[in-house]
Enzyme design. Sequence first.
Site, PDB file in Angstrom:
ATOM      1  N   ARG A 117      -7.017  -0.536  -7.130  1.00 16.99           N
ATOM      2  CA  ARG A 117      -7.419   0.539  -6.221  1.00 16.99           C
ATOM      3  C   ARG A 117      -7.467   1.819  -7.053  1.00 16.99           C
ATOM      4  NH1 ARG A 117      -4.367   1.147  -0.691  1.00 16.99           N
ATOM      5  NH2 ARG A 117      -6.340   2.104  -0.079  1.00 16.99           N
TER       6      ARG A 117
ATOM      7  N   LYS B 175      -5.026  10.138   2.866  1.00 18.09           N
ATOM      8  CA  LYS B 175      -5.785   9.315   3.811  1.00 18.09           C
ATOM      9  C   LYS B 175      -6.851  10.115   4.548  1.00 18.09           C
ATOM     10  CE  LYS B 175      -5.483   5.791   4.292  1.00 18.09           C
ATOM     11  NZ  LYS B 175      -6.351   4.819   3.596  1.00 18.09           N
TER      12      LYS B 175
ATOM     13  N   ASP C   6      -1.992  10.724  -2.292  1.00 19.17           N
ATOM     14  CA  ASP C   6      -2.310   9.636  -3.216  1.00 19.17           C
ATOM     15  C   ASP C   6      -2.550  10.159  -4.631  1.00 19.17           C
ATOM     16  OD1 ASP C   6      -3.167   8.733  -0.351  1.00 19.17           O
ATOM     17  OD2 ASP C   6      -2.717   6.945  -1.524  1.00 19.17           O
TER      18      ASP C   6
ATOM     19  N   ARG D 182       0.851  -1.191   0.000  1.00 17.23           N
ATOM     20  CA  ARG D 182       0.000   0.000   0.000  1.00 17.23           C
ATOM     21  C   ARG D 182       0.887   1.241   0.000  1.00 17.23           C
ATOM     22  NH1 ARG D 182       1.695   1.857   4.109  1.00 17.23           N
ATOM     23  NH2 ARG D 182       0.550   3.787   3.780  1.00 17.23           N
ATOM     24  N   GLY D 183       0.243   2.416  -0.138  1.00 19.03           N
ATOM     25  CA  GLY D 183       1.019   3.655  -0.227  1.00 19.03           C
ATOM     26  C   GLY D 183       1.269   3.937  -1.700  1.00 19.03           C
ATOM     27  N   ALA D 184       1.036   5.184  -2.104  1.00 17.57           N
ATOM     28  CA  ALA D 184       1.044   5.506  -3.532  1.00 17.57           C
ATOM     29  C   ALA D 184       2.351   5.120  -4.252  1.00 17.57           C
ATOM     30  CB  ALA D 184       0.727   6.988  -3.717  1.00 17.57           C
TER      31      ALA D 184
HETATM   32  O1  MRU Z   1      -4.830   3.270   1.980  1.00 16.60           O
HETATM   33  P1  MRU Z   1      -3.341   3.472   1.985  1.00 16.60           P
HETATM   34  O2  MRU Z   1      -2.702   2.966   3.234  1.00 16.60           O
HETATM   35  O3  MRU Z   1      -2.686   2.971   0.725  1.00 16.60           O
HETATM   36  O4  MRU Z   1      -3.197   5.064   1.976  1.00 16.60           O
HETATM   37  C1  MRU Z   1      -1.931   5.683   1.891  1.00 16.60           C
HETATM   38  C2  MRU Z   1      -2.018   7.093   2.269  1.00 16.60           C
HETATM   39  O5  MRU Z   1      -3.009   7.749   2.112  1.00 16.60           O
HETATM   40  C3  MRU Z   1      -0.841   7.702   2.885  1.00 16.60           C
HETATM   41  O6  MRU Z   1      -1.228   8.711   3.744  1.00 16.60           O
HETATM   42  C4  MRU Z   1       0.156   8.269   2.005  1.00 16.60           C
HETATM   43  O7  MRU Z   1       0.477   9.527   2.327  1.00 16.60           O
HETATM   44  C5  MRU Z   1       0.103   8.234   0.565  1.00 16.60           C
HETATM   45  S1  MRU Z   1       1.441   7.227   0.161  1.00 16.60           S
HETATM   46  C6  MRU Z   1       2.923   7.976   0.687  1.00 16.60           C
END
Ligand code: MRU
Length: 338
Positions: free
Chosen positions: A78, A232, A221, A44-46
């Site tokens: 996603r 998030k 994201d 996970r994470g962009a």
């Molecule tokens: O649902 P996730 O855990 O994939 O969401 C990730 C986020 O929103 C993080 O806050 C993040 O900043 C983006 S990735 C560095």
Amino acid sequence: VRTIDWVDGAIELVDQTLLPDECVMLRIADVDELIGAIRRLAVRGAPALGVAGAMGVALAAATTDDPAEAVTRLRGARPTAVNLAWGVDQAAALLPDREAVLKRALEIRDDDIAACRSMGEYGAALVRGLTGGAANVMTVCNSGGLAAVERGTALGVVQTLHEQGALGEALALETRPLLQGARLTAWELARMGAPHRLVVDAAGPFLLARGHADVVLIGADRIAADGDTANKIGSYALALGARRAGVPFVVVAPETTVDMATPTGADIEIEDRGGAEVVSVRGVRLAPEGTGALNPAFDVTPHDLITAIVTDRRVVRLDRGETLASVPLGPRRVNRPV
Ligand code: MRU
């Protein structure tokens, strides 16, 4: 350990659903397994999703005669983080040349490592300039090495500040419903030896009002052309609290998260992950049987609440009237030895 890598013909990645109790590497040699891992947030994470997307195309190219259908499903696993679709498109453009696809996927991995180091430098310099001393930082979700290949975005800036002796304390929001802040960010901050405390999400704006943080640093994201930023769920509330308290609110993300094809935040698709994650925590039901729930995984912070966007190639001071269109890309900043 890299969060995600290509090892002997397959993807190896940290299973983030098991942290902080266990740090287990998953070996993934099949696209459908990868799609499942993305959907259940094992990866996970962009930025990490961008690398996973490109490597997933390499898997599809190696294991199927007609990878197009698998590539389309992977691209849509996603919807909110633009990096997943971007990584898939970058690699898929080179199909059917398997070698070229893999080469591009590995380039994206290496580029992400360099981008995160550069964001750490740009971001730490900005924070030091904004706060003028050791900074207390607030953050939400997980934007550390676990959200990328190494080091991460907003949490990478925290790491760089810590390495420079310029971090007071990091306050991590726990990040309901899936607790990325409590499970992942607290784990990463402890591993880097950074002073930190965990706070419940609802405490964020109030703690800003009481002066507990000098700056809010969040990842992203997807950043729309006007600077509106999807991140998030909880980010928008923090931005409102930060504005009211006069605390700078800074978004840190690589250029690959900037989506100039999406005009505004209103055009960003927000993933709803379903009610089950809200009415229970790790399999334990909290709400009465039959309770419905909304579960937007992300929100959108309007650009007018954002002080600056830090990428690997520039700092865009929205508070000074700069825009993503008006500030040209600069060079990557090289990570100084610590
Ligand atoms: O649902 P996730 O855990 O994939 O969401 C990730 C986020 O929103 C993080 O806050 C993040 O900043 C983006 S990735 C560095």
